[in-house]
Design a protein around this motif. Structure first.
Motif, short mmCIF file in Angstrom:
data_model
loop_
_atom_site.label_atom_id
_atom_site.label_comp_id
_atom_site.label_asym_id
_atom_site.label_seq_id
_atom_site.Cartn_x
_atom_site.Cartn_y
_atom_site.Cartn_z
N LYS A 82 67.53 44.12 19.21
CA LYS A 82 67.43 43.94 20.66
C LYS A 82 66.01 43.56 21.05
CE LYS A 82 66.43 48.77 21.76
NZ LYS A 82 66.84 49.93 22.56
N THR A 84 63.31 44.07 24.58
CA THR A 84 63.17 44.83 25.83
C THR A 84 62.06 44.24 26.69
OG1 THR A 84 61.68 46.38 24.72
CG2 THR A 84 64.00 47.00 24.85
N ASN A 85 62.26 44.34 27.99
CA ASN A 85 61.27 43.92 28.99
C ASN A 85 60.79 42.48 28.81
OD1 ASN A 85 61.37 46.52 30.10
ND2 ASN A 85 59.79 47.24 28.68
N GLN A 118 69.80 38.19 31.24
CA GLN A 118 69.47 39.49 30.65
C GLN A 118 67.98 39.52 30.26
OE1 GLN A 118 69.58 42.91 30.16
NE2 GLN A 118 71.76 42.47 30.04
N ASN A 120 66.85 42.56 28.86
CA ASN A 120 66.89 43.57 27.79
C ASN A 120 68.11 43.31 26.91
OD1 ASN A 120 64.64 45.41 28.69
ND2 ASN A 120 65.92 45.42 30.52
#
Length: 182
Positions: A82, A84-85, A118, A120
């Motif tokens: 994944k 993030t941010n 998206q 994240n």
């Protein structure tokens, strides 16, 4: 054991015995000024060991695990779990991210499976590449924003020294669990 920070931080960039030193071209004379970057010509990867003279005749300890002076082919598996941010790349304040993994001339991407709107994203992807050390030792993982019109935008990228990881004593101890939950 689960680490809450980058493995590079936990294991000293996997430079437990293989260190990277910048190589600089010498100056014509001492008076020559200039930017350090102008004189950078490459990097040396290795180790220095200094022994007392009484140990000089014994078998060198550093020779264990030193690679031979010929190319070695390895399979690299990159698990992209994944991100993030991420920075927004679209006018709606979101991004449509996908991953591009590059080593040498080989490149794999997940452009067909981009994740719409998206910041994240959970990718859940695995990418396999076959590379040769020492020629192809730098892996680049980049995240792009998919655009329907025009070229895709680079959101960000990171570079990982595969050779250091391969020759690190921690190599066999780092990995991803066979099952995990988000």
């Amino acid at each position: 054991q689960i680490y809450n920070s980058e493995l590079e931080n936990e294991f000293d960039n996997f430079e437990d015995w293989l260190c990277i030193f910048p190589l600089h071209r010498g100056r014509a004379n001492e008076d020559e000024d200039g930017n350090e970057d102008e004189h950078f010509v490459g990097k040396y990867k290795g180790s220095f060991y200094v022994y007392p003279t009484e140990e000089a005749g014994t078998e060198p300890r550093v020779s264990q695990g030193v690679p031979r002076n010929r190319p070695i082919k390895v399979l690299v598996r990159v698990y992209v779990v994944k991100a993030t941010n991420l920075s927004p790349a679209d006018p709606n304040g979101k991004a449509d991210p996908y991953v591009v993994v590059t080593v040498g001339r080989e490149q794999k991407d997940t452009k067909e499976r981009y994740i719409p709107k998206q910041l994240n994203p959970v990718f859940g992807e695995v990418v396999e590449l076959t590379v040769s050390f020492p020629m192809e030792s730098e892996l680049t993982v980049a995240i792009f924003d998919h655009d329907l019109v025009g070229s895709d935008d680079l959101i960000g990228e990171t570079k990982i020294d595969l050779e250091n990881r391969f020759y690190s004593k921690h190599r066999a101890n780092c990995g991803v669990a066979s099952q995990y939950d988000v």
